[in-house]
Design an enzyme around this catalytic site. Structure first.
Site, PDB file in Angstrom:
ATOM      1  N   THR A 143       0.819  -1.212   0.000  1.00 42.76           N
ATOM      2  CA  THR A 143       0.000   0.000   0.000  1.00 42.76           C
ATOM      3  C   THR A 143       0.849   1.257   0.000  1.00 42.76           C
ATOM      4  O   THR A 143       1.997   1.246   0.475  1.00 42.76           O
ATOM      5  CB  THR A 143      -0.906   0.015   1.247  1.00 42.76           C
ATOM      6  N   ASP A 144       0.277   2.348  -0.488  1.00 46.92           N
ATOM      7  CA  ASP A 144       0.961   3.635  -0.421  1.00 46.92           C
ATOM      8  C   ASP A 144       1.002   4.191   0.999  1.00 46.92           C
ATOM      9  O   ASP A 144       1.774   5.105   1.300  1.00 46.92           O
ATOM     10  CB  ASP A 144       0.312   4.646  -1.368  1.00 46.92           C
ATOM     11  N   GLU A 145       0.193   3.627   1.896  1.00 42.03           N
ATOM     12  CA  GLU A 145       0.125   4.164   3.259  1.00 42.03           C
ATOM     13  C   GLU A 145       1.420   3.968   4.039  1.00 42.03           C
ATOM     14  O   GLU A 145       1.635   4.612   5.071  1.00 42.03           O
ATOM     15  CB  GLU A 145      -1.057   3.562   4.009  1.00 42.03           C
TER      16      GLU A 145
ATOM     17  N   TYR B 201      -2.107  -0.410  10.910  1.00 42.37           N
ATOM     18  CA  TYR B 201      -2.214  -1.061   9.602  1.00 42.37           C
ATOM     19  C   TYR B 201      -1.005  -0.764   8.740  1.00 42.37           C
ATOM     20  O   TYR B 201      -0.320  -1.677   8.257  1.00 42.37           O
ATOM     21  CB  TYR B 201      -3.488  -0.615   8.882  1.00 42.37           C
TER      22      TYR B 201
ATOM     23  N   LYS C 106       2.107  -3.239   7.375  1.00 41.17           N
ATOM     24  CA  LYS C 106       2.424  -3.421   5.955  1.00 41.17           C
ATOM     25  C   LYS C 106       3.858  -2.965   5.654  1.00 41.17           C
ATOM     26  O   LYS C 106       4.555  -3.584   4.839  1.00 41.17           O
ATOM     27  CB  LYS C 106       1.428  -2.649   5.087  1.00 41.17           C
TER      28      LYS C 106
END
Length: 352
Positions: free
Chosen positions: A133-135, A159, A163
């Site tokens: 993810t970009d997060e 989260y 990741k």
């Protein structure tokens, strides 16, 4: 054959369906079938000899080893993850177990299988593709440049931290063991089969049931939106042409505020399924207290995958969001089923 973990979930199921629509190569779907997974997502494949399903926890080393030995995959597509930020705030341990421990177990099983391959040709073509993810990159200001593959990691939620840890493990298995890995960091996906705890399906389903459309704070948080079939095409491209050890950012070039997304959804619903009282669905919009650590903006610089591999998204936000609303309106039985599951899973207010 390829393995697809999390293949009964949103992105995984779309990938499996798209893959088998375009390839004859078989797929083994691996999924634990948590609340957000749904075998109905793959119902159209019933009777298709190219597809098999195994219910398995990706932390189960012995089960994974047995599956590798039996099916001998030439690639692993690792989608399986806990992904909902709000849930990560309330139950972070689940995210650490699935996203970090689960990815470690998948990598270890893949490494042992890959190292045991007697054919150099099979070892050379094997790939482990990790969907992230970009997060992991943190939060951007309004004028900051978009995330690139070299942006330092700065996760702000349990989260995104879980990741980020999984991404580091993937990189380490390439650097330490030579395992041929690929990593994709994607922006916010939307489209068919998305579980209604995420912003777009939640707004659609709540609007149609006359419920409040809750938006955190002032709704000015910005996300880059990627239609799921475009993401699936990017994954296929990276799997076939990506360089082992590389990271590829995948985005839709579609930055939108959460408030603008909700208003667009309301306008489409006003057109395609108007309220009986003649009022706009925007009347249901309400603003609620912001969640802790809410990232202000995500944006993806997807030039690397375009320049090196030739991929660009096909859908604009306007075309993709219209297709998405139409799908949810046409699949009310699926929607009602997963709304019931969502309620049983202690639904919480969901935003992206």
């Amino acid at each position: 054959m390829i393995f697809v973990t999390g293949g009964a979930g949103f992105i995984g199921a779309n990938f499996v369906l798209d893959w088998l629509a375009q390839h004859d190569e078989s797929v083994l779907t691996l999924d634990k079938l948590t609340y957000a997974a749904n075998l109905e997502n793959l119902a159209s494949l019933e009777g298709d000899v190219r597809h098999s399903f195994v219910q398995v926890d990706i932390r189960d080393c012995a089960a994974l080893a047995a599956l590798y030995a039996e099916y001998q995959p030439r690639a692993v597509l690792h989608f399986a993850a806990e992904t909902h930020v709000d849930r990560s705030i309330s139950t972070p341990e689940t995210f650490v177990q699935t996203n970090l421990v689960g990815t470690f177990t998948m990598l270890q099983a893949a490494r042992l299988y890959w190292e045991g391959l007697e054919s150099n040709t099979r070892k050379k073509v094997f790939r482990f593709l990790h969907v992230s993810t970009d997060e992991v990159y943190g939060s951007l200001g309004p004028t900051d440049p978009a995330f690139s593959e070299t942006t330092p990691y700065a996760p702000n939620s349990p989260y995104s931290a879980s990741k980020a840890g999984s991404d580091h493990l993937v990189r380490a298995y390439y650097r330490t063991y030579g395992l041929p890995v690929l990593t994709i960091n994607c922006s916010n996906n939307y489209g068919p089969y998305q579980f209604p705890e995420k912003l777009i399906p939640l707004v659609i389903t709540n609007a149609l049931h006359g419920e409040p459309l809750q938006i955190y704070a002032d709704g000015r948080n910005v996300r880059d939106w990627l239609y799921v079939s475009d993401h699936c095409a990017a994954i296929r491209t990276v799997l076939s042409k990506g360089r082992p050890g590389e990271v590829y950012n995948v985005g839709g070039w579609n930055e939108q505020t959460n408030l603008d997304v909700v208003r667009t959804l309301c306008q489409l619903l006003d057109e395609l399924s108007p309220r009986l009282d003649g009022q706009s669905y925007t009347e249901q919009i309400t603003f609620v207290k912001d969640r802790p650590g809410h990232d202000q903006r995500y944006a993806i610089d997807a030039r690397k995958i375009h320049h090196e591999l030739g991929w660009r998204p096909v859908e604009t936000f306007e075309t993709g969001i219209r297709k998405t609303v139409a799908w949810y309106l046409e699949n009310t039985e699926w929607v009602n089923q997963v709304r019931s599951i969502n309620a049983q899973a202690n639904r919480i207010t969901c935003q992206t």
